[in-house]
Design a protein around this motif. Structure first.
Motif, mmCIF file in Angstrom:
data_model
loop_
_atom_site.group_PDB
_atom_site.id
_atom_site.type_symbol
_atom_site.label_atom_id
_atom_site.label_comp_id
_atom_site.label_asym_id
_atom_site.label_seq_id
_atom_site.Cartn_x
_atom_site.Cartn_y
_atom_site.Cartn_z
ATOM 1 N N GLU A 167 34.380 44.848 32.288
ATOM 2 C CA GLU A 167 35.034 44.720 33.589
ATOM 3 C C GLU A 167 34.058 44.193 34.640
ATOM 4 N N TYR A 175 34.724 40.985 36.855
ATOM 5 C CA TYR A 175 34.666 41.020 38.317
ATOM 6 C C TYR A 175 33.663 40.000 38.839
ATOM 7 N N PHE A 227 44.824 40.454 39.308
ATOM 8 C CA PHE A 227 43.768 41.335 38.773
ATOM 9 C C PHE A 227 43.395 42.434 39.779
ATOM 10 N N ARG A 278 33.383 50.452 36.785
ATOM 11 C CA ARG A 278 33.774 49.402 35.854
ATOM 12 C C ARG A 278 32.950 49.479 34.569
ATOM 13 N N LEU A 315 41.338 45.400 38.508
ATOM 14 C CA LEU A 315 39.926 45.097 38.300
ATOM 15 C C LEU A 315 39.175 45.062 39.622
#
Length: 550
Positions: free
Chosen positions: A472, A476, A459, A468, A462
């Motif tokens: 997202e 995260y 990831f 974001r 991300l």
């Protein structure tokens, strides 16, 4: 290994019309059973049954046919056998006078159509599944006979009920009027169990034998093999080879998913043929094909399969690596810190480790993991420090007292070397891992390796994103909270210090309907503890052309 003959072109005609027709028949059989039904529904049901069925039997047969419909969609030969058997039973009922004569041409036409379509069902039932089904059927019949004898009077109807009850309710028995109902229930359960068993995909194959592993070892060192190639040598993997034998795929089977680890190993010119052989094998065994760690370059070879990018492999080119510059200050300081602590190091072939040093390094590994077992699949090898796998080198760090405090194992592929294990004693000084990586990069450059593969940055997009979206941000946050358990974020930040390049890796799978099976298989492969394979007497032979590198 599954022996794969050159596969004929896959059937292009869809089977969903036959699956839909089978499902419709299942509904027509089962729908009128539970509750009073309209007259027209009962008449439609009679078209497929010929004569009335007991409600319990109708529901059992309907459920079994629904499973068969799914088997038709998956091109299982057992589903074809089931449909043919059902039609033959219908013809037998017509001939014996139990069903109307007008059904004879209809059933004959259906039987002829099924016979013409037989080649569209290449997934044959595995002999082990057939044996299990036969044993299950024998047990059910034995139970029926024993129960009938015990409670008074054996009848053909009672034994027939336990085999699925294809007609009638069964006559009462002296002293056990409840027995026919119980046997009918057991028969319904047995019928469903038989259908599920025969329609199941093949069981997982045994791991490849030593002869196959030697073949794969030679392919791993082919210049076209990428940095995940060495992990094909895990002793729990089975293999399928391209038709010319110049490429191979290592895989494991869990929950009906055949999961390949990375791209094929060996000659790139044969990679696509290895993929075709793998997919052909999956078609004939009933497994769902999947790949963990496929590169972008090979995605077209997997054809209509779906793919999801789930992270990046961290790679460093020794010829471009330098410790100079402001961006490498943290790494320089870490290396200098270890020198201040009197840390020394060496890089040695794993097969040259002395028994005493090997025991000390295994102790470091155990303390580093807190006693936990080694886990992994796509970027982890087994047989740690045993010298079993060819091309393995170990970078060892020693403290002031000349006792080992950390080590890293790297394995060789055609394209370069890949980090397999990174272990540090809990009381070892900070910076030791950075020190060993830097020295391994220098070592790889001096021995002609074009790339060093470090860890996997799951990831990464991300984790690296600046702005974001709400979704997202939630993802995260979840990764951040889970980091103490899976170390995704901390490992990414550690690797980032080396200013590496990134090679995208993907999960490839056949259909979105496979997601649940895929998730279960991948999580088990990466985090589940697997039983080690039986050790061989001798390690895998290292290709002669490669021995000079060390």
């Amino acid at each position: 290994m599954h022996s794969v003959k050159p596969a004929a072109a896959p059937a292009v005609r869809p089977v969903w019309p036959l699956a839909l027709a089978t499902l419709l028949v299942a509904v027509l059989i089962a729908a009128p059973a539970p509750v009073p039904s309209p007259h027209w529904l009962g008449r439609l049901s009679r078209i497929v049954t010929g004569s009335p069925l007991a409600p319990a039997h109708a529901i059992a047969i309907g459920l079994a046919l629904a499973l068969v419909a799914r088997g038709v969609l998956l091109r299982r030969r057992a589903a074809w056998y089931g449909l043919v058997t059902l039609v033959l039973l219908g013809l037998l009922a017509v001939v014996s006078g139990d069903d109307p004569l007008w059904r004879l041409p209809l059933l004959a036409a259906v039987l002829g159509g099924l016979w013409l379509e037989r080649d569209r069902f290449p997934v044959r039932p595995h002999p082990e599944r057939v044996r299990t089904a036969v044993k299950t059927g024998a047990v059910l019949v034995a139970v029926a006979v024993a129960a009938s004898l015990l409670f008074g009077g054996v009848s053909v109807r009672s034994v027939g009920a336990v085999a699925g009850g294809l007609g009638g309710t069964g006559g009462p028995m002296d002293g056990a009027s409840w027995l026919p109902g119980l046997l009918g229930l057991a028969g319904a359960a047995g019928l469903l169990l038989l259908v599920i068993t025969l329609l199941a995909p093949d069981p997982a194959p045994p791991p490849g034998d030593e002869a196959e592993r030697r073949r794969v070892a030679s392919l791993v060192f082919h210049p076209g093999s990428d940095t995940l190639a060495p992990f094909a040598l895990r002793r729990d993997k089975a293999y399928v080879f391209s038709a010319d034998g110049r490429a191979a795929i290592g895989y494991r089977v869990l929950f009906g998913m055949a999961v390949a680890g990375g791209d094929p190993v060996g000659d790139p010119a044969s990679h696509a043929d290895a993929v075709r052989a793998f997919r052909a094998m999956c078609r004939t065994t009933g497994w769902r094909p999947a790949v963990l760690g496929a590169s972008d370059a090979l995605l077209p070879a997997w054809g209509p399969c779906r793919s999801i990018g789930f992270g990046d492999e961290v790679v460093i080119a020794p010829g471009e690596f330098t410790l100079s510059g402001r961006q490498m200050r943290n790494v320089r300081q870490a290396v200098k810190r270890t020198a201040n602590f009197g840390v020394s190091s060496e890089i040695v072939s794993e097969r040259d480790l002395t028994p005493a040093l090997r025991a000390k390094l295994l102790d470091v590994a155990s303390r580093s993991l807190g006693g936990s077992a080694e886990r992994g699949f796509s970027m982890n090898l087994d047989e740690l420090l045993t010298g079993y796998h060819p091309g393995a080198v170990v970078a060892v760090a020693y403290g002031e007292d000349a006792e080992p405090i950390a080590f890293q194992r790297y394995v060789t592929a055609g394209e370069g070397v890949s980090l397999d294990a990174m272990r540090r004693a809990p009381d070892g000084p900070n910076g030791v891992n950075e020190r060993l990586i830097v020295e391994m990069i220098e070592y790889a450059g001096g021995h002609g390796h074009g790339v060093v593969s470090l860890n996997f940055a799951a990831f990464r997009a991300l984790l690296d994103a600046g702005d974001r979206t709400p979704l997202e941000k939630a993802g995260y946050r979840a990764l951040h909270l889970l980091d103490p358990l899976i170390a995704v974020e901390s490992l990414y930040l550690f690797d980032k210090k080396f200013r590496p390049s990134y090679k995208p890796r993907n999960v490839v799978f056949r259909s979105w309907f496979d997601i649940a099976y895929l998730a279960a298989a991948l999580l088990t492969l990466e985090f589940g503890r697997t039983r080690p394979a039986q050790r061989a007497a001798d390690p895998v032979t290292e290709p002669a052309h490669h021995l000079g590198r060390y």
